[in-house]
Design a protein around this motif. Structure first.
Motif, PDB file in Angstrom:
ATOM      1  N   LEU A  42     -65.670  -9.989  11.235  1.00  0.00           N
ATOM      2  CA  LEU A  42     -65.014  -8.680  10.679  1.00  0.00           C
ATOM      3  C   LEU A  42     -64.519  -7.736  12.608  1.00  0.00           C
ATOM      4  N   ASP A  60     -63.228 -12.857   7.972  1.00  0.00           N
ATOM      5  CA  ASP A  60     -62.934 -12.071   8.335  1.00  0.00           C
ATOM      6  C   ASP A  60     -62.543 -11.722   9.394  1.00  0.00           C
ATOM      7  N   THR A 111     -60.934  -8.365   5.824  1.00  0.00           N
ATOM      8  CA  THR A 111     -61.762  -7.823   5.021  1.00  0.00           C
ATOM      9  C   THR A 111     -62.083  -7.172   3.662  1.00  0.00           C
ATOM     10  N   GLY A 171     -65.066 -12.644  -0.761  1.00  0.00           N
ATOM     11  CA  GLY A 171     -65.114 -12.756   0.659  1.00  0.00           C
ATOM     12  C   GLY A 171     -65.179 -14.050   1.047  1.00  0.00           C
ATOM     13  N   SER A 215     -62.286 -16.592   2.793  1.00  0.00           N
ATOM     14  CA  SER A 215     -62.332 -17.205   4.285  1.00  0.00           C
ATOM     15  C   SER A 215     -62.075 -19.068   4.279  1.00  0.00           C
TER      16      SER A 215
END
Length: 377
Positions: free
Chosen positions: A163, A290, A294, A302, A306
């Motif tokens: 992230l 991420d 996100t 999530g 990915s």
């Protein structure tokens, strides 16, 4: 395994980076993986919900049997009142196909360990406690200088560093995650005998009170509230605070709450949103997972998104197409078309709660968003 002369660096050993490494090694490419944390995140996190489209990629990685053995599979989700009365039980959409469960809950460290073992078995070169300090590109290669003073050249760099990706900033992409206005308390806990699926209670002291079985003996429980400044709350009081919030719920919650005693097991994080609208690359450095997108966990997609990123990129890199602007731009366009509806729906579900909208068609939005994910990414 025949080694391709092309060399790839994967930055980040989480779900996306580990999956990409295994798939590229299987295709015969020369892969290095670096991970900033010396422990490879082997013990981080409480639980994770893996829907069918995540399981489909894990099967492709060759780890489905281990996931199935360690996790807890189920095919429905329950909606309850805060006092625990069941209002509705909805069958999960089998986004991975009819031969996979709708959902598997797992302890997150168990999944990470399975992926670590798969990466080690792939023959990739692994360096832990190492970061990329600089990326210098020309038309054909990326020269990388590492935090331990070493340097190397690669045909492509895949940034799966999460992230708050340092690589994203290094290549000049200034998009950053933004808070949605919600936050979540999470903890692992023993599994009450009555808990055989995810149940969600909307309302009460929190926006959402939920839990997911992660093995025959464990669950992870979570409480979603409005984002607030928790900087003055002593982490030593986290367990007590989560118990206080959980006291407003019935059903399995009293048993769950009684087990929340270790503040070190309780995690508090905000909900964020981010989606790179333009290319996910600069030159020969491409972002996945991420680092590129996100969303709040309101749709539990999530990890699945990915994993799909890793699968799609690996398939493209393993083909005959040159590793050029067209390939990398096409990768992002293909993924954005699939990711955007999930990000937007995940945020919308939370926003309806923040705004107190009582007639929102949440079930309809969830179905419209998840059903298309049954198609191959």
């Amino acid at each position: 395994m025949t080694t391709n002369t092309r060399r790839v660096l994967v930055i980040g050993g989480g779900t996306a980076g580990s999956a990409a490494t295994v798939l590229l090694r299987r295709a015969g490419l020369d892969v290095d993986l670096i991970e900033a944390r010396p422990d490879w995140n082997a013990t981080a996190g409480s639980g994770i919900t893996l829907q069918g489209n995540a399981l489909r990629v894990l099967r492709k990685l060759g780890v489905w049997d281990q996931v199935q053995a360690c996790g807890y599979a189920f095919d429905e989700v329950g909606l309850t009142t805060p006092d625990g009365a069941v209002l509705h039980v909805q069958a999960d959409i089998r986004t991975g196909g009819p031969d996979l469960p709708g959902t598997v809950g797992m302890q997150r460290p168990k999944l990470q360990q399975i992926l670590i073992e798969a990466v080690r078995a792939s023959g990739a070169r692994i360096r832990l406690g190492v970061t990329a300090q600089s990326l210098d590109q020309d038309a054909d290669e990326v020269s990388v200088t590492f935090s331990d003073g070493e340097s190397a050249r690669y045909d492509l760099v895949i940034a799966a560093d999460g992230l708050h990706s340092a690589t994203r900033a290094m290549i000049g992409i200034d998009t950053a995650p933004e808070p949605t206005g919600m936050a979540i308390w999470r903890t692992p806990a023993p599994r009450p005998a009555s808990v055989t699926r995810t149940d969600l209670a909307y309302g009460g002291p929190c926006f959402i009170a939920g839990y997911c079985p992660t093995s025959e003996s464990t669950i992870y429980a979570y409480l979603v509230e409005a984002l607030r400044d928790r900087s003055t709350l002593d982490p030593a009081s986290y367990a007590e605070h989560m118990r206080e919030l959980a006291a407003g719920y019935g059903g399995a919650w009293p048993e769950i709450a009684a087990s929340i005693t270790d503040p070190a097991q309780v995690n508090y994080t905000r909900f964020d949103r981010m989606l790179l609208d333009g290319p996910w690359h600069r030159g020969r450095v491409v972002l996945i997972g991420d680092a590129a997108h996100t969303c709040p966990p309101t749709l539990a997609q999530g990890a699945a998104l990915s994993l799909e990123d890793a699968l799609v990129l690996a398939e493209l890199l393993s083909g005959d197409q040159p590793w050029d602007e067209e390939l990398l731009s096409g990768f992002a366009e293909r993924r954005v078309a699939r990711v955007r509806p999930v990000v937007e729906a995940s945020v919308q579900l939370g926003q309806w709660q923040l705004d107190g909208v009582r007639d929102a068609d949440a079930p309809g939005l969830i179905y419209r968003t998840l059903a298309p994910l049954a198609a191959r990414p």
